[in-house]
Design an enzyme around this catalytic site. Structure first.
Site, PDB file in Angstrom:
ATOM      1  N   CYS A   1     112.398  29.470  70.241  1.00  0.00           N
ATOM      2  CA  CYS A   1     111.234  28.917  70.939  1.00  0.00           C
ATOM      3  C   CYS A   1     110.095  28.667  69.957  1.00  0.00           C
ATOM      4  CB  CYS A   1     110.785  29.863  72.048  1.00  0.00           C
ATOM      5  SG  CYS A   1     109.337  29.279  72.955  1.00  0.00           S
TER       6      CYS A   1
ATOM      7  N   CYS B   1     110.680  34.667  78.960  1.00  0.00           N
ATOM      8  CA  CYS B   1     109.934  33.929  79.981  1.00  0.00           C
ATOM      9  C   CYS B   1     110.795  33.509  81.152  1.00  0.00           C
ATOM     10  CB  CYS B   1     109.281  32.695  79.354  1.00  0.00           C
ATOM     11  SG  CYS B   1     108.853  31.410  80.541  1.00  0.00           S
TER      12      CYS B   1
END
Length: 370
Positions: free
Chosen positions: A103, A199
Site C-alpha cells: 500500500c 484497513c
C-alpha cells in the site's frame, strides 16, 4: 533550496492524530499546506468496516480547525489491482503477505504522490514515523526517532526519488509529544486511538473475511514425526509460530506444552506442528529473499555486514547479506524465531533503512547444525 513559504505541500490526511499534527507542524514551518483524504477500499456490504466516513469527518474537522483545504481522492481501483489482488494470490500460495508495505509503495507514494503533483504540489507529507536525509545527491530513509513507533519497516520498498518528494514532520518526535501538540491545539484527533490491523478487514475476524474470496481447503495436522493429530480448515488461516486456534488438545502421551505451527506443506496440504515455544523447527539460521527493493542502489559485489528485521517491532538482528544466483541470502548471527515466507525482511546500516524484500524460504537452525 526553496524557502518553505514558496512550497506547496499536500498532506495525506488519514483522520488520525499523526497526519493531523504533521499538517499543523508544516503550517508552523511556513509551508503552503493542503490536505488530501484518500479512500482505498469501497465497502460493498453497507456496514462501513473501514470507518471511512468517520475518518473523513475527523480529517475535515482538523483541516477546518487549522484552516486548510481538504481534497478527497478515491484510489480503490488502484488498491484492488496493485495491493489486494497480490494479497489474495499470496494467501492462495500459502504465504503470509504484508499489504501495508505494498500500500505504501503503490498507493501512498505512487498514486497519491502522482495525484498531488497533478494538483500542483511541490511535495507531499505523511504522518509516518520515519526521517529522511539528503546526502551526496541522494535521499536516504532513516528510522523514526521514536524506537517504539519507527515505521521504516513498512516504507522500505519506497524509492529514494519518492522519499525526496516527501516530508515526515512527526519522524523527529516521540508519540507522546505528538499527542501533546494535538491536545494543545485542540485537534479533533488528539485522543483518537491509533488504527490497527488491515484497513479492508476492519473489525471482522480474519478467517471470515478471507472466506469471502478464497475457498477453504481442509487438511491434516501432523507432528514432525508424521502422526496425524487433527484437521485444519485451510493452510491460509495459519502462519508460522502461531499458537492459537489449532484445536489440538487431550492427546495421549503428549505433554501439556502448547502446540505451535512449524511448517506448511503446500504439496500435501498439511499443517506441521510441534510442542513448546523453543521447538528447534521454529528457529532459522538463514533466509532467502526475492523481490528486493532498495531505497538507493546497494553494492553487494561482496557479502556485507548489516542488521535486519524479519517482522515489525523486532530489534535489529546482526546478519551477513550476500547476493546469490537464487536471490539474496541473509545469514544471522543468532537464531531467528518464526521466519515466515511472504513476510518482509528489511535491511539496515545503522539508522539508515537500505531496503528489503519478500522472504521466500528459511533455513532451519537444526538443518544447519547437522
Amino acid at each position: 533550496m526553496q524557502a518553505p513559504s514558496t512550497q506547496r505541500v499536500i498532506v495525506g490526511m488519514s483522520g488520525g492524530v499523526d497526519s493531523s499534527v504533521s499538517a499543523l507542524l508544516l503550517m508552523e514551518q511556513g509551508y503552503q499546506v493542503e490536505g488530501l483524504f484518500m479512500k482505498n477500499w469501497d465497502e460493498d456490504d453497507g456496514t462501513e468496516y473501514c470507518t471511512a466516513m468517520d475518518d473523513l469527518a475527523d480529517a475535515q474537522a482538523v483541516c477546518d480547525r487549522i484552516g486548510i483545504k481538504l481534497h478527497t481522492a478515491n484510489f480503490a481501483a488502484e488498491y484492488w489491482d496493485n495491493v489486494f489482488e497480490h494479497f489474495l494470490a499470496e494467501y492462495k500460495a500459502g504465504r503470509t503477505p504484508n499489504p501495508d508495505i505494498l500500500c505504501n509503495r503503490e498507493i501512498k507514494f505512487k498514486a497519491f504522490l502522482d495525484y498531488a503533483l497533478s494538483l500542483g504540489a511541490d511535495l507531499i507529507a505523511t504522518g509516518h514515523y520515519v526521517r529522511r536525509r539528503d546526502i551526496d545527491g541522494r535521499t536516504e530513509l532513516l528510522k523514526g526517532l521514536d524506537p517504539n513507533k519507527d515505521q521504516s519497516y513498512f516504507l522500505h520498498a519506497v524509492g529514494g526519488e519518492q522519499i525526496a518528494k516527501t516530508l515526515f514532520p512527526v519522524g523527529e518526535l516521540e508519540k507522546p509529544q505528538v499527542r501533546a501538540i494535538a491536545e494543545k491545539y485542540e485537534l479533533a484527533t488528539a485522543k483518537k486511538k491509533d488504527s490497527t490491523g488491515i484497513c479492508f478487514i476492519g473489525e471482522r475476524r480474519f478467517s471470515d473475511f478471507l472466506k469471502q474470496y478464497l475457498p477453504a481447503q481442509p487438511g491434516d495436522i501432523e507432528t514432525t514425526e508424521g502422526q496425524v493429530i487433527g484437521r485444519h480448515h485451510g493452510l491460509m488461516y495459519h502462519t508460522i509460530g502461531q499458537r492459537q486456534g489449532l484445536g489440538i488438545g487431550g492427546l495421549k502421551d503428549a505433554s501439556d506444552d502448547p502446540w505451535y505451527v512449524l511448517r506448511k506443506d503446500l504439496t500435501r496440504n498439511v499443517l506441521i506442528v510441534g510442542q513448546g515455544n523453543e521447538h528447534p523447527w521454529l528457529f532459522s539460521r538463514a533466509l532467502l529473499a526475492s523481490d528486493i527493493y532498495w531505497v538507493n542502489p546497494v553494492d553487494l559485489s561482496t557479502p556485507r555486514r548489516l542488521t535486519a528485521k524479519v517482522r515489525y517491532r523486532q530489534s535489529d538482528q546482526a546478519c551477513t547479506l550476500e547476493k546469490t544466483e537464487n536471490g539474496y541470502r541473509a545469514v544471522f548471527d543468532e537464531p531467528q524465531r518464526a521466519v515466515t515466507p511472504g513476510q518482509s525482511v528489511v535491511f539496515y546500516d545503522g539508522e539508515v533503512c537500505l531496503g528489503g524484500g519478500v522472504i521466500e524460504t528459511a533455513q532451519a537452525w537444526y538443518e544447519d547444525a547437522r
